[in-house]
Structure formats: structure tokens, C-alpha cells
Design an enzyme around this catalytic site. Structure first.
Site, PDB file in Angstrom:
ATOM      1  N   ASP A 294     -15.487  -0.899  11.197  1.00  0.00           N
ATOM      2  CA  ASP A 294     -14.129  -1.434  11.034  1.00  0.00           C
ATOM      3  C   ASP A 294     -14.095  -2.932  11.317  1.00  0.00           C
ATOM      4  O   ASP A 294     -13.072  -3.589  11.146  1.00  0.00           O
ATOM      5  CB  ASP A 294     -13.174  -0.693  11.980  1.00  0.00           C
ATOM      6  CG  ASP A 294     -11.711  -1.026  11.712  1.00  0.00           C
ATOM      7  OD1 ASP A 294     -11.380  -1.330  10.550  1.00  0.00           O
ATOM      8  OD2 ASP A 294     -10.907  -1.006  12.662  1.00  0.00           O
TER       9      ASP A 294
ATOM     10  N   SER B  22      -5.269  -2.277   9.717  1.00  0.00           N
ATOM     11  CA  SER B  22      -5.801  -1.198   8.889  1.00  0.00           C
ATOM     12  C   SER B  22      -4.884   0.016   8.957  1.00  0.00           C
ATOM     13  O   SER B  22      -4.369   0.372  10.020  1.00  0.00           O
ATOM     14  CB  SER B  22      -7.224  -0.858   9.299  1.00  0.00           C
ATOM     15  OG  SER B  22      -7.409  -1.059  10.671  1.00  0.00           O
TER      16      SER B  22
ATOM     17  N   GLN C  59     -11.356   1.648   3.318  1.00  0.00           N
ATOM     18  CA  GLN C  59     -10.181   1.397   4.161  1.00  0.00           C
ATOM     19  C   GLN C  59      -9.089   0.710   3.353  1.00  0.00           C
ATOM     20  O   GLN C  59      -9.375  -0.133   2.505  1.00  0.00           O
ATOM     21  CB  GLN C  59     -10.583   0.473   5.316  1.00  0.00           C
ATOM     22  CG  GLN C  59      -9.455   0.086   6.221  1.00  0.00           C
ATOM     23  CD  GLN C  59      -9.921  -0.708   7.449  1.00  0.00           C
ATOM     24  OE1 GLN C  59      -9.747  -1.910   7.490  1.00  0.00           O
ATOM     25  NE2 GLN C  59     -10.515  -0.039   8.424  1.00  0.00           N
TER      26      GLN C  59
HETATM   27  C1  LIG Z   1       0.986  -0.140   9.867  1.00  0.00           C
HETATM   28  C2  LIG Z   1       2.220   0.011  10.735  1.00  0.00           C
HETATM   29  C3  LIG Z   1       2.608  -1.340  11.326  1.00  0.00           C
HETATM   30  C4  LIG Z   1       3.346   0.520   9.852  1.00  0.00           C
HETATM   31  O1  LIG Z   1       4.466   0.788  10.675  1.00  0.00           O
HETATM   32  P1  LIG Z   1       5.924   0.428  10.180  1.00  0.00           P
HETATM   33  O2  LIG Z   1       6.876   0.948  11.181  1.00  0.00           O
HETATM   34  O3  LIG Z   1       6.102   0.930   8.799  1.00  0.00           O
HETATM   35  O4  LIG Z   1       5.918  -1.144  10.297  1.00  0.00           O
HETATM   36  P2  LIG Z   1       6.304  -2.292   9.231  1.00  0.00           P
HETATM   37  O5  LIG Z   1       7.636  -2.031   8.634  1.00  0.00           O
HETATM   38  O6  LIG Z   1       5.196  -2.472   8.281  1.00  0.00           O
HETATM   39  O7  LIG Z   1       6.397  -3.557  10.209  1.00  0.00           O
HETATM   40  C5  LIG Z   1       5.278  -4.108  10.853  1.00  0.00           C
HETATM   41  C6  LIG Z   1       5.539  -5.587  11.080  1.00  0.00           C
HETATM   42  O8  LIG Z   1       5.661  -6.241   9.838  1.00  0.00           O
HETATM   43  C7  LIG Z   1       6.957  -6.829   9.748  1.00  0.00           C
HETATM   44  N1  LIG Z   1       7.417  -6.665   8.373  1.00  0.00           N
HETATM   45  C8  LIG Z   1       7.883  -5.546   7.784  1.00  0.00           C
HETATM   46  N2  LIG Z   1       8.172  -5.791   6.481  1.00  0.00           N
HETATM   47  C9  LIG Z   1       7.880  -7.096   6.269  1.00  0.00           C
HETATM   48  C10 LIG Z   1       7.947  -7.956   5.141  1.00  0.00           C
HETATM   49  N3  LIG Z   1       8.382  -7.530   3.942  1.00  0.00           N
HETATM   50  N4  LIG Z   1       7.573  -9.238   5.283  1.00  0.00           N
HETATM   51  C11 LIG Z   1       7.122  -9.703   6.446  1.00  0.00           C
HETATM   52  N5  LIG Z   1       7.014  -8.929   7.569  1.00  0.00           N
HETATM   53  C12 LIG Z   1       7.403  -7.649   7.472  1.00  0.00           C
HETATM   54  C13 LIG Z   1       7.811  -6.084  10.729  1.00  0.00           C
HETATM   55  O9  LIG Z   1       8.883  -6.864  11.166  1.00  0.00           O
HETATM   56  C14 LIG Z   1       6.823  -5.848  11.835  1.00  0.00           C
HETATM   57  O10 LIG Z   1       6.585  -7.048  12.579  1.00  0.00           O
HETATM   58  P3  LIG Z   1       6.609  -7.049  14.179  1.00  0.00           P
HETATM   59  O11 LIG Z   1       5.487  -6.149  14.616  1.00  0.00           O
HETATM   60  O12 LIG Z   1       7.932  -6.501  14.565  1.00  0.00           O
HETATM   61  O13 LIG Z   1       6.386  -8.490  14.554  1.00  0.00           O
HETATM   62  C15 LIG Z   1       1.985   1.070  11.861  1.00  0.00           C
HETATM   63  O14 LIG Z   1       1.742   2.306  11.299  1.00  0.00           O
HETATM   64  C16 LIG Z   1       0.847   0.679  12.740  1.00  0.00           C
HETATM   65  O15 LIG Z   1       0.952  -0.242  13.543  1.00  0.00           O
HETATM   66  N6  LIG Z   1      -0.263   1.409  12.593  1.00  0.00           N
HETATM   67  C17 LIG Z   1      -1.467   1.118  13.354  1.00  0.00           C
HETATM   68  C18 LIG Z   1      -2.329   0.084  12.635  1.00  0.00           C
HETATM   69  C19 LIG Z   1      -3.485  -0.279  13.506  1.00  0.00           C
HETATM   70  O16 LIG Z   1      -3.310  -0.556  14.692  1.00  0.00           O
HETATM   71  N7  LIG Z   1      -4.713  -0.251  12.926  1.00  0.00           N
HETATM   72  C20 LIG Z   1      -5.872  -0.441  13.694  1.00  0.00           C
HETATM   73  C21 LIG Z   1      -6.002  -1.845  14.178  1.00  0.00           C
HETATM   74  S1  LIG Z   1      -6.359  -2.924  12.881  1.00  0.00           S
HETATM   75  C22 LIG Z   1      -8.051  -3.165  13.057  1.00  0.00           C
HETATM   76  O17 LIG Z   1      -8.611  -2.796  14.034  1.00  0.00           O
HETATM   77  C23 LIG Z   1      -8.795  -3.832  11.965  1.00  0.00           C
HETATM   78  C24 LIG Z   1      -9.683  -4.920  12.477  1.00  0.00           C
HETATM   79  C25 LIG Z   1     -10.196  -5.660  11.277  1.00  0.00           C
HETATM   80  C26 LIG Z   1     -11.026  -6.863  11.605  1.00  0.00           C
HETATM   81  O18 LIG Z   1     -11.480  -7.086  12.725  1.00  0.00           O
HETATM   82  O19 LIG Z   1     -11.241  -7.604  10.637  1.00  0.00           O
END
Ligand SMILES: CC(C)(COP(=O)(O)OP(=O)(O)OC[C@H]1O[C@@H](n2cnc3c(N)ncnc32)[C@H](O)[C@@H]1OP(=O)(O)O)[C@@H](O)C(=O)NCCC(=O)NCCSC(=O)CCCC(=O)O
Length: 339
Positions: free
Chosen positions: A253, A274, A324
Site C-alpha cells: 500500500d 485508499s 487499489q
Molecule cells: C473515503 C472516506 C473519506 C469516505 O467517507 P465519506 O464520509 O464519504 O467522506 P467524503 O464525503 O468523501 O469526505 C471526505 C473529505 O473530503 C471532503 N469533501 C467531500 N466532498 C468534497 C468535494 N467535492 N470537494 C472537496 N472536498 C470534498 C469532505 O469535506 C471531507 O473533508 P474533511 O475530512 O472533513 O476535511 C472514508 O470512507 C474513509 O475515510 N475511509 C478510510 C480511508 C483510509 O483511511 N484509507 C487508508 C489510508 S490511505 C493509505 O494508507 C494510502 C497510503 C498511500 C501512500 O502512502 O501513498
């Protein structure tokens, strides 16, 4: 990893986070690394001794803690996937090996509290066994994961793609070495210096050597493809195939989703995370030995991006494939280049 528009997000979109390496190493020193002798038995991989070493609380219930937390202050997805696979693997017999997993990240992980892993023994078949794992924090799931295990069953059907031809890891620099080189540039802006030093201070339990060294403040659009050598830091040793799969789940990841941003140097990720992660394990491998990670993004659109990856053993055997999708919300870069 989630990216917020804090002025330094370009650092992680295109490249790979390092840990503080101290001095630079010569290729000769590098080539003798990862032997148990060199580590004198005390430089065990922190990934195995700490991150993937889950505490058993009850039958099929485990607790995992964190070692490295990304700048986004949400838990690293690879850690949650790796720990979920450890929990699942504990409930299957020794003659079964993970062949695939499919996960959704449904909530951001909170680095301030441990994660509970609840395993459901979905099915024990004759050849295949399926487990469902829920990672829980504050009473709610942050990840749901299905993992499937298979008995070794040889077959005359065998093919794979060919590994890309790239320089060996001994001929390439680590991300830390590259950062030291960037830091030595006399005209580097103070803000850039701070960003690079922050990256050096990370204690990421994996090592990375990019095949095409990234421009930390990139200017040119590139194809959505990247290649880097990767391995777990420290010594894990031969033997436990299941454990190497769990380490690979963690590693896979890392810097994966950033591949989708490579064609867009004029945009910075304001929010990226992700959404899901899938893996298929094809052959045995050692995750504490260099593996080539070939990443590409065939598609991006609608504030999402898809990335696909292949983990190659250095002898050219395809070890694992990954996939992913992530949410990618970007904003235009307004600042001029810092280099
Ligand atoms: C993906 C989400 C966020 C989806 O939840 P949700 O309630 O539907 O949230 P959301 O509406 O998408 O809001 C999140 C955020 O996006 C903002 N947003 C929403 N719509 C827009 C827009 N049109 N324009 C600009 N910004 C927008 C919202 O205001 C939220 O912002 P905020 O968190 O309040 O500052 C949620 O399910 C979640 O957090 N899941 C977990 C994701 C995660 O933690 N994944 C693992 C970590 S990522 C990783 O490890 C990858 C590493 C890669 C690397 O190292 O390269």
C-alpha cells in the site's frame, strides 16, 4: 495516505517516504545486507516484532498497535491490511496459504487507540478456506476484509508476464540518500528543506530504492507508472510464508496511490485516501529481500483513481499482484517551483 494541502504534499505523491538513515551506504555494503550475521540477531524487522505481532485477546479476537503513522494522522492502510491478514491467518491450518484478499477502508483509522481485529471463520472447504475480518476502533469498523487460503495444488498451467528490465538495487540510491542529495542543493528554499527533513525523520519500517529517482518538487508530467525496489527493514528470515505475505500486504500500500497523480504536476492532492485494496499471492518470496514493485494507473476520473501493481522477486518470479482504488481530490498548484 491522506494528503492535505499543506504545502509539502508533493513530497509524497510522487515518491516514497523514508526513515532517517544516518550515513550513506556503498553498493558493497548494501549487497551484504539482510543476512542474519550482519544484523547480529538484534536488528529484527520492527514490522514483524511490533506491527504484525498481534496480541490475542480471545478466540479470533486480536489487538494491533502502530509503529509508523503517516503525516495525515490517519492510520496507514497497509498496516491495517497487514494486521487483518495476520489475524485471519491465525485461524487457518499450517498447510493453507493466503492466495488473495479483498478489503474496503470504510473509516479513517485513529492513531491514538489500538485496533481490534475480529475474525469470522466464514468457510473451511476441502481446498479453500475463507475468513472475514473486521478491524474495529471506537466500536465501529474501519476496515472489512475477506481473505482466502488455499492448499498447495500443483498444476501444469503456468504462465506469468516478464519482469521489467531495470538496474539492480545495488546500483540505485535509497530515498534517504536522494533526500540528502536534494538537501545539499545550496538554493533550496527553507520550506522545502523543512519538508525534506520531516520525511527523513519518519520511521517507516520499509526501505525503498526508486528506479527513476523522483523530483521531490516535480515539474514535468509523467506517465502514471513507477518502479521501485522495496523490502522490509531488518531481518525476518526464511520459513514463514504466511508472515511474508502479511509483510507484503503492508508494503504493497506504500506510495501506491500516488502513481495516479504522476501525469498531473500542476495539481496537488488536497485529500487522498485508499478506498479498497486487493491482493493475489502467486509464489513464495522473502519480504526482507529486495522485490521490484511495478505500479501503474490505468485510469483516473470522477475524483477517483485506480492503481495496479506487481511485486517481482529479483529472480524474475511474479510474487504478487495488487489493485487499489482511491479518492483523489486535487487543487491547482499555485506556488512556483522550489528547486
Ligand atoms: C473515503 C472516506 C473519506 C469516505 O467517507 P465519506 O464520509 O464519504 O467522506 P467524503 O464525503 O468523501 O469526505 C471526505 C473529505 O473530503 C471532503 N469533501 C467531500 N466532498 C468534497 C468535494 N467535492 N470537494 C472537496 N472536498 C470534498 C469532505 O469535506 C471531507 O473533508 P474533511 O475530512 O472533513 O476535511 C472514508 O470512507 C474513509 O475515510 N475511509 C478510510 C480511508 C483510509 O483511511 N484509507 C487508508 C489510508 S490511505 C493509505 O494508507 C494510502 C497510503 C498511500 C501512500 O502512502 O501513498
Amino acid at each position: 495516505m491522506e494528503e492535505k494541502g499543506d504545502g509539502s504534499s508533493g513530497l509524497t505523491n510522487n515518491c516514497d517516504l523514508p526513515e532517517d538513515s544516518g550515513s550513506l551506504k556503498s553498493p558493497d555494503e548494501e549487497s551484504s545486507e539482510n543476512s542474519a550475521a550482519q544484523y547480529n540477531g538484534d536488528l529484527k524487522s520492527v514490522l514483524v516484532t511490533s506491527v504484525l505481532n498481534l496480541e490475542e485477546l480471545d478466540v479470533d479476537l486480536y489487538r494491533g498497535t502502530h509503529h509508523w503513522v503517516p503525516r495525515s494522522q490517519r492510520l496507514f492502510g497497509g498496516q491495517i491490511v497487514g494486521q487483518a491478514l495476520v489475524a485471519a491467518a491465525k485461524s487457518v491450518s499450517d498447510n493453507l496459504y493466503a492466495h488473495s484478499l479483498h478489503c474496503y477502508f470504510v473509516r479513517a483509522g485513529d492513531p491514538k487507540v489500538p485496533v481490534l481485529y475480529q475474525v469470522d471463520r466464514t468457510r473451511d472447504g476441502r481446498s479453500f478456506t475463507v475468513r472475514s475480518v473486521k478491524a474495529i476502533q471506537h466500536g465501529q469498523p474501519i476496515l472489512i476484509c475477506q481473505a482466502s487460503f488455499h492448499k498447495l495444488q500443483p498444476s501444469p498451467l503456468q504462465h506469468q508476464f516478464t519482469m521489467p528490465v531495470v538496474p539492480p538495487p545495488e546500483d540505485l540510491l535509497t530515498v534517504e540518500e536522494l533526500i540528502h542529495i536534494y538537501l545539499s542543493k545550496p538554493d533550496l528554499a527553507e520550506k522545502s528543506k523543512q519538508g525534506l527533513n520531516k520525511l527523513l525523520a519518519n520511521e517507516v519500517p520499509i526501505e525503498i530504492k526508486p528506479v527513476h529517482p523522483p523530483h521531490f518538487y516535480r515539474l514535468a508530467a509523467a506517465d502514471p507508472k513507477k518502479l521501485f525496489w522495496v523490502r522490509a527493514r531488518g531481518y525476518i528470515g526464511e520459513g514463514n510464508i504466511k508472515l511474508h505475505c502479511c509483510v507484503a500486504a503492508y508494503v504493497s500500500d506504500f506510495a501506491f496511490l500516488g502513481t495516479a497523480l504522476l501525469p498531473y504536476p500542476n495539481y496537488r492532492a488536497q485529500f487522498s485516501a485508499s478506498l479498497d485494496h486487493a491482493m493475489w499471492f502467486h509464489n513464495t518470496f522473502r519480504s526482507d529481500e529486495w522485490m521490484l514493485y511495478e505500479c501503474e494507473s490505468p485510469w483516473a476520473g470522477g475524483s477517483r483513481g485506480l492503481v495496479q501493481g506487481r511485486l517481482w522477486r529479483r529472480d524474475g518470479v511474479l510474487a504478487a499482484s495488487c489493485s487499489q482504488e482511491g479518492v483523489l481530490r486535487v487543487k491547482p498548484v499555485t506556488e512556483p517551483s522550489k528547486l
